[in-house]
Design a protein around this motif. Structure first.
Motif, PDB file in Angstrom:
ATOM      1  N   ASN A   1       0.833  -1.213   0.000  1.00  0.00           N
ATOM      2  CA  ASN A   1       0.000   0.000   0.000  1.00  0.00           C
ATOM      3  C   ASN A   1       0.861   1.253   0.000  1.00  0.00           C
ATOM      4  O   ASN A   1       0.584   2.216  -0.722  1.00  0.00           O
ATOM      5  CB  ASN A   1      -0.905   0.032   1.235  1.00  0.00           C
ATOM      6  CG  ASN A   1      -2.160  -0.794   1.025  1.00  0.00           C
ATOM      7  OD1 ASN A   1      -2.424  -1.234  -0.090  1.00  0.00           O
ATOM      8  ND2 ASN A   1      -2.918  -1.011   2.078  1.00  0.00           N
TER       9      ASN A   1
ATOM     10  N   LYS B   1       2.016   1.752  -3.372  1.00  0.00           N
ATOM     11  CA  LYS B   1       0.905   2.052  -4.278  1.00  0.00           C
ATOM     12  C   LYS B   1       0.404   3.482  -4.140  1.00  0.00           C
ATOM     13  O   LYS B   1       0.070   4.136  -5.119  1.00  0.00           O
ATOM     14  CB  LYS B   1      -0.268   1.103  -3.931  1.00  0.00           C
ATOM     15  CG  LYS B   1      -0.490   0.040  -4.950  1.00  0.00           C
ATOM     16  CD  LYS B   1      -1.689  -0.846  -4.797  1.00  0.00           C
ATOM     17  CE  LYS B   1      -2.567  -0.811  -3.632  1.00  0.00           C
ATOM     18  NZ  LYS B   1      -3.571  -1.863  -3.569  1.00  0.00           N
ATOM     19  N   TYR B   2       0.325   3.943  -2.872  1.00  0.00           N
ATOM     20  CA  TYR B   2      -0.290   5.254  -2.636  1.00  0.00           C
ATOM     21  C   TYR B   2       0.741   6.368  -2.433  1.00  0.00           C
ATOM     22  O   TYR B   2       0.464   7.360  -1.791  1.00  0.00           O
ATOM     23  CB  TYR B   2      -1.246   5.165  -1.440  1.00  0.00           C
ATOM     24  CG  TYR B   2      -2.351   4.163  -1.693  1.00  0.00           C
ATOM     25  CD1 TYR B   2      -3.326   4.433  -2.650  1.00  0.00           C
ATOM     26  CD2 TYR B   2      -2.403   2.946  -1.022  1.00  0.00           C
ATOM     27  CE1 TYR B   2      -4.324   3.513  -2.930  1.00  0.00           C
ATOM     28  CE2 TYR B   2      -3.401   2.018  -1.283  1.00  0.00           C
ATOM     29  CZ  TYR B   2      -4.348   2.309  -2.240  1.00  0.00           C
ATOM     30  OH  TYR B   2      -5.340   1.399  -2.524  1.00  0.00           O
TER      31      TYR B   2
ATOM     32  N   GLY C   1      -6.783  -2.274  -6.805  1.00  0.00           N
ATOM     33  CA  GLY C   1      -7.012  -2.815  -5.455  1.00  0.00           C
ATOM     34  C   GLY C   1      -8.459  -3.230  -5.290  1.00  0.00           C
ATOM     35  O   GLY C   1      -9.326  -2.885  -6.095  1.00  0.00           O
ATOM     36  N   TYR C   2      -8.725  -3.991  -4.195  1.00  0.00           N
ATOM     37  CA  TYR C   2     -10.104  -4.477  -3.954  1.00  0.00           C
ATOM     38  C   TYR C   2     -10.635  -4.030  -2.597  1.00  0.00           C
ATOM     39  O   TYR C   2     -11.719  -4.428  -2.184  1.00  0.00           O
ATOM     40  CB  TYR C   2     -10.149  -6.016  -4.008  1.00  0.00           C
ATOM     41  CG  TYR C   2      -9.378  -6.589  -5.157  1.00  0.00           C
ATOM     42  CD1 TYR C   2      -9.826  -6.399  -6.474  1.00  0.00           C
ATOM     43  CD2 TYR C   2      -8.199  -7.297  -4.933  1.00  0.00           C
ATOM     44  CE1 TYR C   2      -9.094  -6.920  -7.529  1.00  0.00           C
ATOM     45  CE2 TYR C   2      -7.471  -7.810  -5.995  1.00  0.00           C
ATOM     46  CZ  TYR C   2      -7.909  -7.608  -7.287  1.00  0.00           C
ATOM     47  OH  TYR C   2      -7.191  -8.108  -8.322  1.00  0.00           O
ATOM     48  N   GLY C   3      -9.853  -3.269  -1.877  1.00  0.00           N
ATOM     49  CA  GLY C   3     -10.311  -2.830  -0.548  1.00  0.00           C
ATOM     50  C   GLY C   3     -10.296  -3.940   0.491  1.00  0.00           C
ATOM     51  O   GLY C   3     -11.045  -3.895   1.471  1.00  0.00           O
TER      52      GLY C   3
ATOM     53  N   LEU D   1      -6.260  -3.956   3.963  1.00  0.00           N
ATOM     54  CA  LEU D   1      -6.184  -3.483   5.350  1.00  0.00           C
ATOM     55  C   LEU D   1      -7.108  -4.266   6.281  1.00  0.00           C
ATOM     56  O   LEU D   1      -6.806  -4.436   7.460  1.00  0.00           O
ATOM     57  CB  LEU D   1      -6.494  -1.982   5.429  1.00  0.00           C
ATOM     58  CG  LEU D   1      -5.388  -1.066   4.893  1.00  0.00           C
ATOM     59  CD1 LEU D   1      -5.776   0.391   5.028  1.00  0.00           C
ATOM     60  CD2 LEU D   1      -4.064  -1.317   5.623  1.00  0.00           C
TER      61      LEU D   1
ATOM     62  N   ILE E   1     -11.013   2.739   6.440  1.00  0.00           N
ATOM     63  CA  ILE E   1     -10.126   2.005   5.536  1.00  0.00           C
ATOM     64  C   ILE E   1      -9.917   0.546   5.953  1.00  0.00           C
ATOM     65  O   ILE E   1      -9.481  -0.272   5.155  1.00  0.00           O
ATOM     66  CB  ILE E   1      -8.740   2.691   5.387  1.00  0.00           C
ATOM     67  CG1 ILE E   1      -8.142   2.948   6.773  1.00  0.00           C
ATOM     68  CG2 ILE E   1      -8.834   3.956   4.555  1.00  0.00           C
ATOM     69  CD1 ILE E   1      -6.686   3.346   6.711  1.00  0.00           C
TER      70      ILE E   1
ATOM     71  N   ARG F   1     -12.666   1.393  -0.234  1.00  0.00           N
ATOM     72  CA  ARG F   1     -11.569   2.020  -0.984  1.00  0.00           C
ATOM     73  C   ARG F   1     -11.807   3.522  -0.947  1.00  0.00           C
ATOM     74  O   ARG F   1     -12.927   3.969  -1.154  1.00  0.00           O
ATOM     75  CB  ARG F   1     -11.556   1.541  -2.437  1.00  0.00           C
ATOM     76  CG  ARG F   1     -11.433   0.034  -2.577  1.00  0.00           C
ATOM     77  CD  ARG F   1     -10.747  -0.325  -3.869  1.00  0.00           C
ATOM     78  NE  ARG F   1      -9.347   0.038  -3.840  1.00  0.00           N
ATOM     79  CZ  ARG F   1      -8.656   0.430  -4.914  1.00  0.00           C
ATOM     80  NH1 ARG F   1      -9.262   0.508  -6.092  1.00  0.00           N
ATOM     81  NH2 ARG F   1      -7.384   0.739  -4.823  1.00  0.00           N
ATOM     82  N   SER F   2     -10.765   4.272  -0.673  1.00  0.00           N
ATOM     83  CA  SER F   2     -10.975   5.720  -0.557  1.00  0.00           C
ATOM     84  C   SER F   2     -11.195   6.328  -1.943  1.00  0.00           C
ATOM     85  O   SER F   2     -10.821   5.747  -2.965  1.00  0.00           O
ATOM     86  CB  SER F   2      -9.776   6.366   0.120  1.00  0.00           C
ATOM     87  OG  SER F   2      -8.690   6.330  -0.750  1.00  0.00           O
TER      88      SER F   2
ATOM     89  N   ASP G   1       5.172   6.147   4.767  1.00  0.00           N
ATOM     90  CA  ASP G   1       5.368   6.525   3.353  1.00  0.00           C
ATOM     91  C   ASP G   1       5.134   8.017   3.182  1.00  0.00           C
ATOM     92  O   ASP G   1       4.488   8.652   4.016  1.00  0.00           O
ATOM     93  CB  ASP G   1       4.434   5.696   2.458  1.00  0.00           C
ATOM     94  CG  ASP G   1       2.991   6.035   2.656  1.00  0.00           C
ATOM     95  OD1 ASP G   1       2.588   7.177   2.410  1.00  0.00           O
ATOM     96  OD2 ASP G   1       2.222   5.131   3.088  1.00  0.00           O
TER      97      ASP G   1
HETATM   98  P1  ADP Z   1      -6.834  -1.477  -1.542  1.00  0.00           P
HETATM   99  O1  ADP Z   1      -5.442  -0.982  -1.397  1.00  0.00           O
HETATM  100  O2  ADP Z   1      -6.931  -2.702  -2.295  1.00  0.00           O
HETATM  101  O3  ADP Z   1      -7.755  -0.419  -2.003  1.00  0.00           O
HETATM  102  P2  ADP Z   1      -6.771  -1.705   1.309  1.00  0.00           P
HETATM  103  O4  ADP Z   1      -7.694  -2.351   2.208  1.00  0.00           O
HETATM  104  O5  ADP Z   1      -5.355  -2.134   1.330  1.00  0.00           O
HETATM  105  O6  ADP Z   1      -7.380  -1.856  -0.118  1.00  0.00           O
HETATM  106  O7  ADP Z   1      -6.820  -0.177   1.602  1.00  0.00           O
HETATM  107  C1  ADP Z   1      -8.057   0.476   1.773  1.00  0.00           C
HETATM  108  C2  ADP Z   1      -7.933   1.930   1.411  1.00  0.00           C
HETATM  109  O8  ADP Z   1      -7.070   2.585   2.338  1.00  0.00           O
HETATM  110  C3  ADP Z   1      -7.295   2.144   0.082  1.00  0.00           C
HETATM  111  O9  ADP Z   1      -8.251   2.164  -0.925  1.00  0.00           O
HETATM  112  C4  ADP Z   1      -6.636   3.475   0.251  1.00  0.00           C
HETATM  113  O10 ADP Z   1      -7.549   4.491  -0.056  1.00  0.00           O
HETATM  114  C5  ADP Z   1      -6.336   3.576   1.723  1.00  0.00           C
HETATM  115  N1  ADP Z   1      -4.904   3.345   1.997  1.00  0.00           N
HETATM  116  C6  ADP Z   1      -4.332   2.210   2.417  1.00  0.00           C
HETATM  117  N2  ADP Z   1      -3.010   2.362   2.615  1.00  0.00           N
HETATM  118  C7  ADP Z   1      -2.738   3.625   2.301  1.00  0.00           C
HETATM  119  C8  ADP Z   1      -1.539   4.433   2.285  1.00  0.00           C
HETATM  120  N3  ADP Z   1      -0.374   3.919   2.646  1.00  0.00           N
HETATM  121  N4  ADP Z   1      -1.658   5.716   1.931  1.00  0.00           N
HETATM  122  C9  ADP Z   1      -2.833   6.240   1.584  1.00  0.00           C
HETATM  123  N5  ADP Z   1      -3.989   5.563   1.569  1.00  0.00           N
HETATM  124  C10 ADP Z   1      -3.951   4.284   1.928  1.00  0.00           C
END
Ligand code: ADP
Length: 477
Positions: free
Chosen positions: A378, A381-382, A436-438, A441, A419, A425-426, A406
Motif C-alpha cells: 500500500n 501504491k499510494y 485494489g479491492y479494498g 487493510l 479504511i 476504498r478511498s 510513506d
Molecule cells: P486497496 O489498497 O486494495 O484499495 P486496502 O484495504 O489495502 O485496499 O486499503 C483500503 C484503502 O485505504 C485504500 O483504498 C486506500 O484508499 C487507503 N490506503 C491504504 N493504505 C494507504 C496508504 N499507505 N496511503 C494512503 N492511503 C492508503
C-alpha cells in the motif's frame, strides 16, 4: 398422579403450568413437608418434656411429703403419715391418683396405698442408690405410668427402705395424641393452600419474564431494529435481562447488516471480473479468430481469473484469522521474516529497513508476513513513484512496535477508521485508478487482532501515512 393432573391441564398449546412452575410447586411442597415433619417432631419433643417435667415435679413434691412421714430408729421404720395416704388420691383410682409402694432393703413390701388393692401391683425395681430421685415410665396392664423412686436412709446413711410412687400418664398421652391428630387432619388443607399459593406466586413472578419473552419472540430478522421496552431498573434481574437481550439484538443487527453488506460487496467485486470475462468470451466466439487474437483473449481471461483468485484468497485468509483458534502461536524473529520473506519481494523498490535485532513475536509467521507485505504494498501504491518507504521495528518496555511510513498522499481523518472495513476504498484511490479491492487493510487488521496486537494509522510528516502496529513482546532467553 400429580403428573396426570398437570398433563390434563397442559392440553392447550401454551401450557398452564410450565416445567418451571411445576418444579417450583414441587420444591415448595417438599420443603413445606420437611418443615412440617421437623416442626412436629420438635413440638412433640418439647410437649413431651414439659408434660414429663410437670409430672416429675408433682411426684417429687408428693414423695418428699411422704418421706417426711417416716421415722427410722435403729433398724425400725415407723410410718406416721396415715392421714396423708388416706386421702382420696391414695384410696381411689381417678386420673390424679397416686400409687404408693414401700419396700424394705430386702425387697419385701412394707406398705402400699389402698387403691393398689383394686389396681393390682406395680412392678418394682431396686433403684439406683446414687440418685436421690429416679424416674421411669412403666406399663402396668393397659396403663401407662410415670414412676418415682427414692431410697430412705437411717442415721448411718444406710438404706433402710425404698419408696415407689406412681401416677397415670393418661392425660399426657391424650395431649400427645391430640397434637398428632390435629396436625394430621390439617395437613391436606395446608398442602392445598401451599400448592395454590406456590402456583400463584410462581405465575406472578414469571409474568414479567413471559412478557419479555413474548416481545423477544416478535423480534425477527425482518424487524431487527425493534427492542424490548419493559419498565425495570437496570440493576434489577428483569432490567438486566432486557438490557442483555437488547444488546444482543444490537450486536446481531450489526453482524447481520455487515454480512449482507459483505455479500453485496463480494458479489459486486466478483461480478466485475466475471462480466469482463463473459464479454470477452462472447466477443471471441462470435466468429473464427486468428491465433494471436485467441492468445490476447486468453491472456485477458487469465488476468481476470487472477483478480478473482486474489479476492477469494483474501476472503479465505480473513475468514481463517477471524476464527482465532485456527492460527499458529509460534515464536519467531521479526528480522528473520523481513530478511527472508519481505526483502526478496520488494527488491526493486526504495525501502529502508530499520529493524532492531532480537525482536520476537508470538503468532503466525505466515500471517505476520502478509501484514508487512500488504502495508509495504500500500505504501508503494499510494505514494509517488520511487518514494522512500521506511519499515521500522523497535522494542518498548512491554511491546514491539512496527511502523510502515510513506510520503504518499495520506489518508484524511474521516477515512482513518473506514479504511479497515471490508471492500472499502478511498475516493482518491478510486479516482487515481490505483488497482485494489479494498481487502488488504481488513486482512491486516484481522491478522493483527488474531495475534493480540493493535493497529492504528497516523499522518506522516510532511506528507504521507504512518501505520503503527504494536504486539506484546516475547522474551526469549
Ligand atoms: P486497496 O489498497 O486494495 O484499495 P486496502 O484495504 O489495502 O485496499 O486499503 C483500503 C484503502 O485505504 C485504500 O483504498 C486506500 O484508499 C487507503 N490506503 C491504504 N493504505 C494507504 C496508504 N499507505 N496511503 C494512503 N492511503 C492508503
Amino acid at each position: 398422579m400429580a403428573k396426570d393432573i398437570f398433563s390434563l391441564l397442559n392440553k392447550n398449546k401454551k401450557p398452564l403450568f410450565t416445567g418451571t412452575v411445576k418444579r417450583i410447586v414441587l420444591w415448595d411442597i417438599a420443603i413445606f413437608f420437611l418443615l412440617f415433619v421437623s416442626s412436629n417432631i420438635f413440638t412433640i419433643a418439647i410437649t413431651n418434656k414439659i408434660l414429663t417435667d410437670n409430672l416429675d415435679e408433682r411426684l417429687k413434691n408428693e414423695i418428699e411429703t411422704l418421706v417426711a412421714s417416716f421415722r427410722i430408729q435403729q433398724d425400725t421404720i415407723k410410718f406416721v403419715g396415715y392421714s396423708e395416704i388416706k386421702e382420696p388420691d391414695f384410696t381411689t383410682i381417678n386420673s390424679g391418683a397416686f400409687f404408693l409402694q414401700v419396700y424394705d432393703k430386702n425387697n419385701k413390701l412394707l406398705l402400699c396405698s389402698d387403691n393398689l388393692k383394686s389396681f393390682g401391683t406395680i412392678p418394682f425395681k431396686i433403684p439406683n442408690i446414687r440418685i436421690r430421685y429416679e424416674f421411669e415410665n412403666l406399663t402396668a396392664g393397659n396403663h401407662q405410668l410415670r414412676v418415682i423412686y427414692t431410697p430412705m436412709l437411717n442415721q448411718h446413711n444406710k438404706i433402710e427402705a425404698y419408696l415407689q410412687l406412681s401416677v397415670f400418664r393418661t392425660e399426657y398421652s391424650s395431649i400427645m395424641k391430640k397434637i398428632i391428630l390435629f396436625n394430621m387432619l390439617n395437613l391436606p388443607f395446608i398442602l392445598l393452600i401451599i400448592v395454590v399459593v406456590s402456583i400463584f406466586l410462581a405465575k406472578k413472578s414469571y409474568a414479567p419474564l413471559n412478557k419479555i419473552i413474548n416481545i423477544a419472540e416478535n423480534i425477527s430478522a425482518n424487524n431487527l431494529n425493534a427492542r424490548i421496552k419493559y419498565d425495570a431498573h437496570p440493576q434489577d434481574e428483569l432490567g438486566r435481562l432486557r438490557d442483555t437481550l437488547n444488546n444482543l439484538f444490537t450486536r446481531l443487527e450489526v453482524q447481520i447488516n455487515q454480512i449482507s453488506q459483505f455479500t453485496d460487496n463480494a458479489s459486486h467485486q466478483l461480478m466485475t471480473p466475471l462480466t469482463a470475462l463473459k464479454t470477452e468470451l462472447e466477443y471471441i466466439l462470435k466468429r473464427e479468430r486468428t491465433p494471436d487474437e485467441y492468445k490476447d483473449t486468453l491472456t485477458m481471461l487469465n488476468m481476470q481469473t487472477d483478480k478473482m483468485i486474489s479476492i477469494i484468497k483474501s476472503l479465505l485468509i480473513i475468514a481463517k484469522y477471524s476464527s482465532n483458534s485456527e492460527i499458529n502461536k509460534n515464536v519467531f524473529k521479526v528480522s528473520q521474516v523481513v530478511n527472508e520473506s519481505i526483502k526478496p519481494i520488494f527488491t526493486n523498490h526504495n525501502i529502508g529497513y530499520e529493524i532492531a535485532d532480537d525482536l520476537y513475536l508470538r503468532g503466525s509467521y505466515e500471517g505476520f508476513q502478509i501484514v508487512i507485505e500488504n502495508l509495504i504494498d500500500n505504501a508503494i501504491k499510494y505514494s509517488p513513484r520511487n518514494s522512500r518507504v521506511i519499515v521500522k521495528a523497535e522494542n518498548t518496555d512491554e511491546n514491539i512496535i512496527i511502523k510502515v511510513e510513506d510520503p504518499g498522499f495520506g489518508i484524511n481523518d474521516e477515512e482513518k477508521e473506514k479504511i479497515f472495513e471490508r471492500f472499502y476504498r478511498s475516493v482518491p484511490a478510486m479516482k487515481g485508478n490505483i488497482q485494489g479491492y479494498g481487502l488488504g487493510l481488513c486482512l491486516v487488521k484481522t491478522i493483527v487482532l488474531a495475534m493480540e496486537g493493535k493497529i492504528k494509522v497516523e499522518d506522516n510528516y510532511p506528507t504521507g501515512t504512518k501505520f503503527i502496529i504494536s504486539f506484546p513482546s516475547v522474551k526469549v532467553l
